[in-house]
Every structure is written in C-alpha cells, then in structure tokens.
Design an enzyme around this catalytic site. Sequence first.
Site, short mmCIF file in Angstrom:
data_model
loop_
_atom_site.label_atom_id
_atom_site.label_comp_id
_atom_site.label_asym_id
_atom_site.label_seq_id
_atom_site.Cartn_x
_atom_site.Cartn_y
_atom_site.Cartn_z
N ASP A 1 -11.77 -32.63 54.02
CA ASP A 1 -11.46 -33.10 52.57
C ASP A 1 -10.29 -32.12 52.04
OD1 ASP A 1 -12.88 -31.10 52.55
OD2 ASP A 1 -13.28 -31.58 50.66
N GLU A 2 -9.57 -33.42 50.69
CA GLU A 2 -8.89 -32.74 49.69
C GLU A 2 -7.56 -31.90 50.64
OE1 GLU A 2 -11.89 -32.29 46.20
OE2 GLU A 2 -11.80 -30.34 47.46
N SER A 3 -6.90 -32.15 51.07
CA SER A 3 -6.04 -31.16 51.55
C SER A 3 -4.54 -31.87 51.70
CB SER A 3 -6.33 -31.76 53.52
OG SER A 3 -6.99 -31.29 54.44
#
Length: 538
Positions: free
Chosen positions: A342-344
């Site tokens: 997530d959230e890369s």
Amino acid sequence: MKKKILAIKIALFALAIISLSCAEKKKKINLVFPETNLASENIIPKPSKIIATNSAFGLDKNTVIYTSQASNEFEAVGQFLSDKIEELTALKIPVNSTELETVDRVIYINQSDSLDLQVKESYQLYISKDSIIINSMTAEGAFRGVQTLRQIIPEKSNDTITDHAMWLVPSGKIIDSPNFEYRGAMLDVARHFFSVSEIKKYIDLLAYYKINQLHLHLTDDQGWRIEIKSWPKLTSVSGNTEVGGGKGGFYTQEEYSEIVAYATEHHMTIIPEVDMPGHTNAASVAYPILNGNGKTLKPYTGTHVGFSTFDAHKDTVYAFIDDVVREIAALTPGPYFHIGGDESHVTKKKDYILFVNRVEKIVQKHGKQMIGWDEIMQADVDSSSIAQHWNTKKNATDAAARGSKIIMSPATRAYLDMKYDDASIHGLDWAALIPVDTAYNWSPTTYIKELKKEDILGIEAPLWSETIANMAELEYLAFPRMIGYAELGWSTDENRNWEDFKIRLANQTPYLNRMNVNYYPSTLIDWKKDTSDTIPKN
C-alpha cells in the site's frame, strides 16, 4: 491400560447420552431447575439457530468432561474448557479421568461426521439436565462451540437448588456455522511495539468471539519488529525506534514462535506482514543498499506515509526479500504471507508492478499464499493471491474479475484506529468517525455492490497504532467495535439486527471487566451494571 479403560468409559457414556437409564432418571428426578431460556442468552456472534427447552444443566463439582479419543486435539479443547470453567467458577472439572467410578453430569466433546455439520468450524451444542454435547467434525469446530458454551455459563452460582454451588446452564439446542471462513483482526506492532504478553491477551479476547485470523503488521517506516537471522541489523538498528521516539522493541524468533503457538492453541492463524515496497524506511536505514528513493536515510518516528521505497531493480533487494520470507515462513504454519503493497507513492508504477510480480513468486516459492493491500491488483498477480480491500473499490472489482478472493477491510467502516466520535481521546479521523453502530451496520457482502458473496473470503478489522502506545489504549479503540466485527464475520446478514445486538453487547460487561478490558463506554449502549461492574473511566 488406562487409555483402554478411558475409551470404554467414553463409549459407554456415548450410549448413555442417547438413552438415559431408568435408574439415572430416578436419581435426578428430584432435582428441579427453574425455567431458563437459551434463546435469550447474550451470545456473540449470534448463532445460526437456537432452540430453547427451558430447563438447565447444573454445572457443579460432580461434572466431568469427556472428549473424543480420535484426536489429541479434542482432548486439548476439553482441557481448555476445563481451565476456563475453573477461572470463572473455581470448579476443577476433570478431563477424560479414569479415576472416577460415577459421575452425575457430563460435558462430552464429540468428533462427529454428521452431514448437518457444513464446514470445519460448524458445531452443534445440545444441552439437557444431564449432559452437554458438542458435536463437530474438527477440533476447530469444537473450540468454536466451547466459546458459545463459555458465554452461557452464568457469572455467579445459584445456591438455591443444591447444598453446594451450582451454575445453571440453559438447556436447548444450538446449530451454528460461520458465514465467512476468514474472520480477522490486524494489529500494527511497527508504529508502536506490543509485547508477547499483550499479544496473548488480545488473542484471548479475539478467540472468545470466534475470530480466527490475527494479522501482525511487523514492519514499517518507524520500526522492524521480527528477528531475521540472516540480516541482523534489521532489529539491532531498526528494532529500537517507534512513533514519537519511544524505545520500540522486537520479537526474537523464539518469541514470535511463542505467539504462533499460543494462537494455534486458540485455533487462530497468525498472518505475518512485511510491508513493501513502500513503508520500508526502517529496513533501508538498517541496510541502505535496499533504498530506492535516492534520499539520505535516517530513523523516522513521525506518522507521514508514502516517502519510502525499495529499489525494484536491484537483485540484492530480492535476495533480501527471499531471506526474510524464508525465515518468517518457516516459523509460521499458516497458509498466508502478507506483502503489504500500500501507499507506495514514490515508487514508479512500472517499478511497482515489476516488484509485486517478483515478490509474489518468492512468496509462492516458500509455500505461502500472498495477501496484499488492494493496490497489488495493479500488478499481474496470480488468481491465488488475495486482495485486502481498504480503499479503492476498483482494485477489489478487478480482483474478483481475475478470480482472486477479497478480504473486506474498508477504512470508512472497519478501521479500528478511527475515532468513535468527537469525544474520543485516541484515534484518527482521516477516513471517518466510526461509532459502534456504524461499525456494525454494514455488510461485507453488499458493501461493494459489484461483488458476489463468493468473491469475498471474509472480513478483517485493522488497528493501526500511530496514536496508541499501550494495551489500555489498544483496548479502547478495539473494544467494543471488534465484538461487532466478529459478528459481521460469523453471522449472516439475515441473522443480524442492531437493536438486538446492542442488548447482547451491553451484557458483555461482566466478561470485559473480568478480563480488565479498557473498552470505550459508548453512550449508544446501555451497559449492564452489577455489583462487580465498573465501566471504565476514559
């Protein structure tokens, strides 16, 4: 010889519970129990079917537990029940004893091949004046039935029936089966560290409500929490930081194995998560060769996200991941390995896709099924990999289209780190305020209308730890909402009702207080009070 005698006793008992002898009927006929109503008990999750017969089983010092001898696991379930009865009542109920010549009442935990038992966690609970029978195909099903039985044993004895203490368990029949096979909770131990004993307490509380998966978020920008022997700086350097600058901590492999073993005893699967390619600052501080964002590295104790990434083009990165997955997988008997994903935000999309595709093969190489946050569906993942929906509905529908299962964890409904309301002293509000009724009044099956029930593996309630640093604060955010999520996972939509649930929830206070749980005393609930009941002051 003792085992042979025990097997004979259990076989004779199995015949006796089908048809009680006339002598036994005469022996017990003078014991008249007050009328009870099994259907009005405050059982959570709500069972599939309850039929009350308005009498009672008298649990007392003359009760014994017998279990099926086909598997040692059934005896372990019997011993678990005996231990929990002793904690509540101080009664020492023997399990599979060969020393007793006669018994008055028996609890029998039976391995059954009944076609009415639909799945491995299904159970049947039959309660009469003389016996309690738990039927299940597996020890896991028996363990779920034991949790139901625990919930209907009264907190206090009724001493008006006999000249000794007796706990009256309402008679009747319960037929029960889970709606979803996956019913989970997630705990972020990376932003703030939680000890082995604290994790064990959380397992105790979750198991009571039939949760069967505990997902541990073991790594993030702020800390690395599990020993990797082939990369020791992960913990020697990055195991000592956390949000706010605290001392952090980490689990040795022996301590992690202790958590896994304790969860296994409670028929709960541990799911390890190593979040990547983002949320990786702590790993890159320990080993700068992993870093892919081109910035100077230093320990991070804040709460911002999206600034870190692994280098998706270095073979060293994948050698590192192979070692990490190999060591953790060897310690984790469950089928799953969570890669985060997530959230890369600083990872280029083509690099992200390359990374996830390569890591999936590493996870599969070590015999595990990959789970990732729903962003992983941007990559070309195998249909065996599982998407955990938290944010983007399209990622969930894409997962279903390719045949992947979905775990439902929408942030606006299931995130335990969200505040209850404006009065909450812990938690965040970026996704939503989630009061107890909002947490309960949604359906994992219909939340995304394009999904079919068969697309959904189950539900998980994540608890991120940016704003909590100890067990009391964890409990404040998790309870009572986690109890509602347990019912969302177990009970069908047709069998759930807020007005009914909030009454049953209100009556959980004796258990929560006995377990010293610092639950949030929501004003939506008319919490039960008794002489030993003190609602937490928060």
